[in-house]
Structures are given as C-alpha cells and as structure tokens.
Write an enzyme that holds these catalytic residues in place. Structure first.
Site, PDB file in Angstrom:
ATOM      1  N   GLY A 164     -85.782  90.537  82.471  1.00 35.98           N
ATOM      2  CA  GLY A 164     -85.666  90.452  83.921  1.00 35.98           C
ATOM      3  C   GLY A 164     -84.336  91.003  84.375  1.00 35.98           C
ATOM      4  O   GLY A 164     -83.364  91.032  83.603  1.00 35.98           O
ATOM      5  N   GLN A 193     -77.257  92.105  89.946  1.00 33.60           N
ATOM      6  CA  GLN A 193     -76.582  92.385  88.672  1.00 33.60           C
ATOM      7  C   GLN A 193     -76.117  93.830  88.548  1.00 33.60           C
ATOM      8  O   GLN A 193     -75.333  94.156  87.663  1.00 33.60           O
ATOM      9  CB  GLN A 193     -77.513  92.054  87.497  1.00 33.60           C
ATOM     10  CG  GLN A 193     -77.767  90.571  87.339  1.00 33.60           C
ATOM     11  CD  GLN A 193     -78.768  90.311  86.233  1.00 33.60           C
ATOM     12  OE1 GLN A 193     -79.969  90.335  86.455  1.00 33.60           O
ATOM     13  NE2 GLN A 193     -78.267  90.088  85.023  1.00 33.60           N
ATOM     14  N   CYS A 223     -79.059  86.069  79.606  1.00 34.01           N
ATOM     15  CA  CYS A 223     -78.848  86.892  80.800  1.00 34.01           C
ATOM     16  C   CYS A 223     -78.116  88.158  80.395  1.00 34.01           C
ATOM     17  O   CYS A 223     -77.148  88.098  79.630  1.00 34.01           O
ATOM     18  CB  CYS A 223     -78.016  86.098  81.804  1.00 34.01           C
ATOM     19  SG  CYS A 223     -77.670  87.007  83.313  1.00 34.01           S
ATOM     20  N   LEU A 224     -78.568  89.287  80.923  1.00 30.43           N
ATOM     21  CA  LEU A 224     -77.915  90.553  80.589  1.00 30.43           C
ATOM     22  C   LEU A 224     -76.468  90.595  81.090  1.00 30.43           C
ATOM     23  O   LEU A 224     -75.661  91.365  80.571  1.00 30.43           O
ATOM     24  CB  LEU A 224     -78.708  91.732  81.176  1.00 30.43           C
ATOM     25  CG  LEU A 224     -80.096  91.938  80.550  1.00 30.43           C
ATOM     26  CD1 LEU A 224     -80.854  93.028  81.297  1.00 30.43           C
ATOM     27  CD2 LEU A 224     -79.981  92.283  79.068  1.00 30.43           C
ATOM     28  N   HIS A 238     -84.783  82.336  87.279  1.00 26.96           N
ATOM     29  CA  HIS A 238     -83.461  82.824  86.850  1.00 26.96           C
ATOM     30  C   HIS A 238     -83.035  84.027  87.701  1.00 26.96           C
ATOM     31  O   HIS A 238     -81.915  84.076  88.212  1.00 26.96           O
ATOM     32  CB  HIS A 238     -83.556  83.194  85.360  1.00 26.96           C
ATOM     33  CG  HIS A 238     -82.343  83.845  84.784  1.00 26.96           C
ATOM     34  ND1 HIS A 238     -81.608  83.297  83.760  1.00 26.96           N
ATOM     35  CD2 HIS A 238     -81.731  85.033  85.074  1.00 26.96           C
ATOM     36  CE1 HIS A 238     -80.587  84.094  83.466  1.00 26.96           C
ATOM     37  NE2 HIS A 238     -80.651  85.165  84.234  1.00 26.96           N
ATOM     38  N   GLU A 239     -83.957  84.980  87.870  1.00 29.22           N
ATOM     39  CA  GLU A 239     -83.613  86.190  88.641  1.00 29.22           C
ATOM     40  C   GLU A 239     -83.418  85.856  90.116  1.00 29.22           C
ATOM     41  O   GLU A 239     -82.552  86.433  90.779  1.00 29.22           O
ATOM     42  CB  GLU A 239     -84.686  87.269  88.474  1.00 29.22           C
ATOM     43  CG  GLU A 239     -84.938  87.722  87.036  1.00 29.22           C
ATOM     44  CD  GLU A 239     -83.688  88.062  86.252  1.00 29.22           C
ATOM     45  OE1 GLU A 239     -82.695  88.518  86.853  1.00 29.22           O
ATOM     46  OE2 GLU A 239     -83.683  87.861  85.021  1.00 29.22           O
ATOM     47  N   HIS A 292     -79.972  84.774  90.785  1.00 36.88           N
ATOM     48  CA  HIS A 292     -79.010  85.877  90.924  1.00 36.88           C
ATOM     49  C   HIS A 292     -78.919  86.324  92.382  1.00 36.88           C
ATOM     50  O   HIS A 292     -77.835  86.649  92.873  1.00 36.88           O
ATOM     51  CB  HIS A 292     -79.432  87.074  90.068  1.00 36.88           C
ATOM     52  CG  HIS A 292     -79.046  86.966  88.623  1.00 36.88           C
ATOM     53  ND1 HIS A 292     -77.737  86.858  88.204  1.00 36.88           N
ATOM     54  CD2 HIS A 292     -79.794  86.973  87.496  1.00 36.88           C
ATOM     55  CE1 HIS A 292     -77.702  86.796  86.885  1.00 36.88           C
ATOM     56  NE2 HIS A 292     -78.940  86.860  86.419  1.00 36.88           N
TER      57      HIS A 292
HETATM   58 NI    NI Z   1     -79.574  86.926  84.453  1.00 36.62          NI
END
Ligand code: NI
Length: 167
Positions: free
Chosen positions: A46, A51, A91-92, A133-134, A137
């Site tokens: 995701g 981000q 998370c990236l 989660h996304e 963000h």
């Molecule tokens: Ni993330």
C-alpha cells in the site's frame, strides 16, 4: 509513469493532512499510476500520496500474492467497521519496523476511482488493515505513533542507525 521518492519517518511532511480531491483530471490519473508503480517497485502492499509528499486524498493498495489486484481509492471514507485485528504491519516510510496496532477486522469503505466513479468496498483481514493504515497517512498519522513512547524512541534510534549505515 514514474517511481516517486518515498518520505521516511520522522520526516515532518508525513504529518501534513491531505486535502480531498475535487477535480478528476489527467494529473490525478498520473498520480494514481505513479503511486502504483512506486508501491510495486518498493515493493509494498500500500502507498498513500502523503508518503510521496503529495497531500491529496489518494491511496493505492494491492495485498494479492500475484500483485494483480490494484485498488485505487480517492477520498476514501470508512462507513462501517467491526471486529479487531492484530495483523502485524509495516510501512515503506518506516523501513524494517513491524508491529501490531489497533485496527478493525472488517471495514466498509466508500471512495472514488481515479476516473471519478464512486464505489463501496468491503474488506477484511490484511486488506482492511492496509486500507486503515493508508488512510491514516492521509490524516498525517504514521502507524508507529500508536506505539508506546519507549517503542517510538527505539524506532527512531533504529532508523537513524539505518540512515548512518546507508550514508
Ligand atoms: Ni505506511
């Protein structure tokens, strides 16, 4: 399409609140495609526009094994939630850190696609956790901020060490 640079926690830009999309135009479609390409290249399941320092309410997710089930959600809104999930997430923007945070097990989401068509989606398990989660963000929240202060301090120390090693 282009692969975009992913901000790393604790970058302050990750805490900006994303604005709703009001115009479904070619730049929005390009953003959605670039987000997908960046997510697949990372690789991740995701990615939120926040981000990549674009503060619009756009997220992409694909939790499938074959990486062929891309879902793009513009202006997503959770309209129903139930249950509790304890799936470990990463998370990236916070590489190498995995933990569980409070999430609903099932969610019903209303959103628009990049062409401006509205739809609802019922998700459970990993997909539901990923969407929550996304969506965090987009509100400027990174999952590690649910953790205890002690854990957050450890996370920041580990990330600083990673950065020194890669420098
Ligand atoms: Ni993330």
């Amino acid at each position: 399409m282009s692969i975009l640079n992913i901000l790393r926690y604790p970058d302050a830009r990750l805490h900006k609140v994303a604005a709703p999309v009001t115009v479904f135009d070619a730049p929005l479609k390009k953003l959605a495609l670039d987000l997908a390409e960046t997510m697949y290249a990372a690789p991740g399941v995701g990615l939120a526009a926040s981000q990549v320092d674009v503060h619009k309410q756009v997220i992409v997710v694909d939790v499938s094994e074959r990486r062929d089930s891309l879902i793009t959600l513009v202006n997503p809104e959770i309209i129903e939630r139930s249950g509790e999930s304890d799936i470990e997430e990463g998370c990236l923007s916070v590489p190498g850190i995995y933990d569980t945070v409070p999430r609903a097990e099932r969610v019903k989401v209303r959103a628009w696609d990049a062409n401006g068509n509205s739809f609802t989606l019922e998700a459970q398990g990993l997909l539901a956790v990923c969407i929550q989660h996304e969506m965090d963000h987009l509100k400027g929240k990174v999952f590690v901020e649910y953790l205890s202060q002690l854990k957050q301090t450890r996370v920041r120390a580990r990330l600083a060490k990673q950065l020194r090693k890669s420098a």
